[in-house]
Design a protein around this motif. Structure first.
Motif, mmCIF file in Angstrom:
data_model
loop_
_atom_site.group_PDB
_atom_site.id
_atom_site.type_symbol
_atom_site.label_atom_id
_atom_site.label_comp_id
_atom_site.label_asym_id
_atom_site.label_seq_id
_atom_site.Cartn_x
_atom_site.Cartn_y
_atom_site.Cartn_z
ATOM 1 N N MET A 205 -22.741 25.526 -63.815
ATOM 2 C CA MET A 205 -24.104 25.971 -63.966
ATOM 3 C C MET A 205 -24.288 26.550 -65.361
ATOM 4 O O MET A 205 -23.334 26.968 -65.985
ATOM 5 N N ARG A 206 -25.516 26.620 -65.775
ATOM 6 C CA ARG A 206 -25.829 27.095 -67.128
ATOM 7 C C ARG A 206 -26.259 28.560 -67.102
ATOM 8 O O ARG A 206 -26.998 28.987 -66.231
ATOM 9 N N VAL A 207 -25.783 29.325 -68.090
ATOM 10 C CA VAL A 207 -26.184 30.723 -68.251
ATOM 11 C C VAL A 207 -27.613 30.733 -68.788
ATOM 12 O O VAL A 207 -27.881 30.225 -69.871
ATOM 13 N N LYS A 208 -28.546 31.288 -67.986
ATOM 14 C CA LYS A 208 -29.961 31.292 -68.364
ATOM 15 C C LYS A 208 -30.335 32.459 -69.258
ATOM 16 O O LYS A 208 -31.146 32.318 -70.168
ATOM 17 N N GLN A 209 -29.760 33.638 -68.979
ATOM 18 C CA GLN A 209 -30.246 34.843 -69.630
ATOM 19 C C GLN A 209 -29.161 35.909 -69.652
ATOM 20 O O GLN A 209 -28.319 35.969 -68.769
ATOM 21 N N MET A 210 -29.194 36.765 -70.678
ATOM 22 C CA MET A 210 -28.325 37.929 -70.753
ATOM 23 C C MET A 210 -29.208 39.141 -70.971
ATOM 24 O O MET A 210 -30.049 39.151 -71.866
ATOM 25 N N LEU A 211 -29.042 40.155 -70.133
ATOM 26 C CA LEU A 211 -29.819 41.385 -70.236
ATOM 27 C C LEU A 211 -28.858 42.535 -70.507
ATOM 28 O O LEU A 211 -27.906 42.749 -69.770
ATOM 29 N N LEU A 212 -29.114 43.299 -71.555
ATOM 30 C CA LEU A 212 -28.253 44.409 -71.952
ATOM 31 C C LEU A 212 -29.017 45.712 -71.789
ATOM 32 O O LEU A 212 -30.170 45.822 -72.210
ATOM 33 N N ASP A 213 -28.384 46.694 -71.150
ATOM 34 C CA ASP A 213 -28.985 48.020 -71.055
ATOM 35 C C ASP A 213 -27.886 49.066 -71.258
ATOM 36 O O ASP A 213 -26.752 48.719 -71.575
ATOM 37 N N ASP A 214 -28.217 50.341 -71.089
ATOM 38 C CA ASP A 214 -27.252 51.416 -71.340
ATOM 39 C C ASP A 214 -26.063 51.390 -70.387
ATOM 40 O O ASP A 214 -24.993 51.869 -70.723
ATOM 41 N N ASN A 215 -26.255 50.853 -69.195
ATOM 42 C CA ASN A 215 -25.210 50.893 -68.176
ATOM 43 C C ASN A 215 -24.380 49.623 -68.077
ATOM 44 O O ASN A 215 -23.378 49.606 -67.379
ATOM 45 N N GLY A 216 -24.798 48.543 -68.717
ATOM 46 C CA GLY A 216 -24.028 47.320 -68.624
ATOM 47 C C GLY A 216 -24.781 46.085 -69.053
ATOM 48 O O GLY A 216 -25.826 46.164 -69.687
ATOM 49 N N ILE A 217 -24.232 44.950 -68.683
ATOM 50 C CA ILE A 217 -24.758 43.648 -69.061
ATOM 51 C C ILE A 217 -24.964 42.829 -67.791
ATOM 52 O O ILE A 217 -24.103 42.803 -66.916
#
Length: 63
Positions: free
Chosen positions: A1-13
C-alpha cells in the motif's frame, strides 16, 4: 500500500496508509516517506508502531 500522509505533532508522528493510521513516538520515527509503497505486515513487524487505528475504529470512537 502507498503512504498517503504524514502528520507531525509534539507527541509523535502519524502515517496514513490506505485507510489506516500508524502512530509512532518521535524518537522511533521509521524511515518511510509519503508516496512510498509499503507492505503492511512488514511495516508493523519492522517499525513497531504503538497505535494502529483503522477507519472503522476511528468512526466507532467518534460515535
Amino acid at each position: 500500500m502507498r503512504v498517503k500522509q504524514m502528520l507531525l505533532d509534539d507527541n509523535g508522528i502519524t502515517y496514513v496508509i490506505g485507510e489506516t493510521k500508524f502512530r509512532y513516538r518521535v524518537e522511533q520515527r521509521p524511515n518511510i516517506k509519503v508516496g512510498q509503497e509499503v507492505e503492511l505486515v512488514d511495516l508493523i513487524h519492522k517499525t513497531r508502531p504503538y497505535l494502529v487505528m483503522s477507519k472503522e475504529m476511528q468512526e466507532q470512537m467518534e460515535d
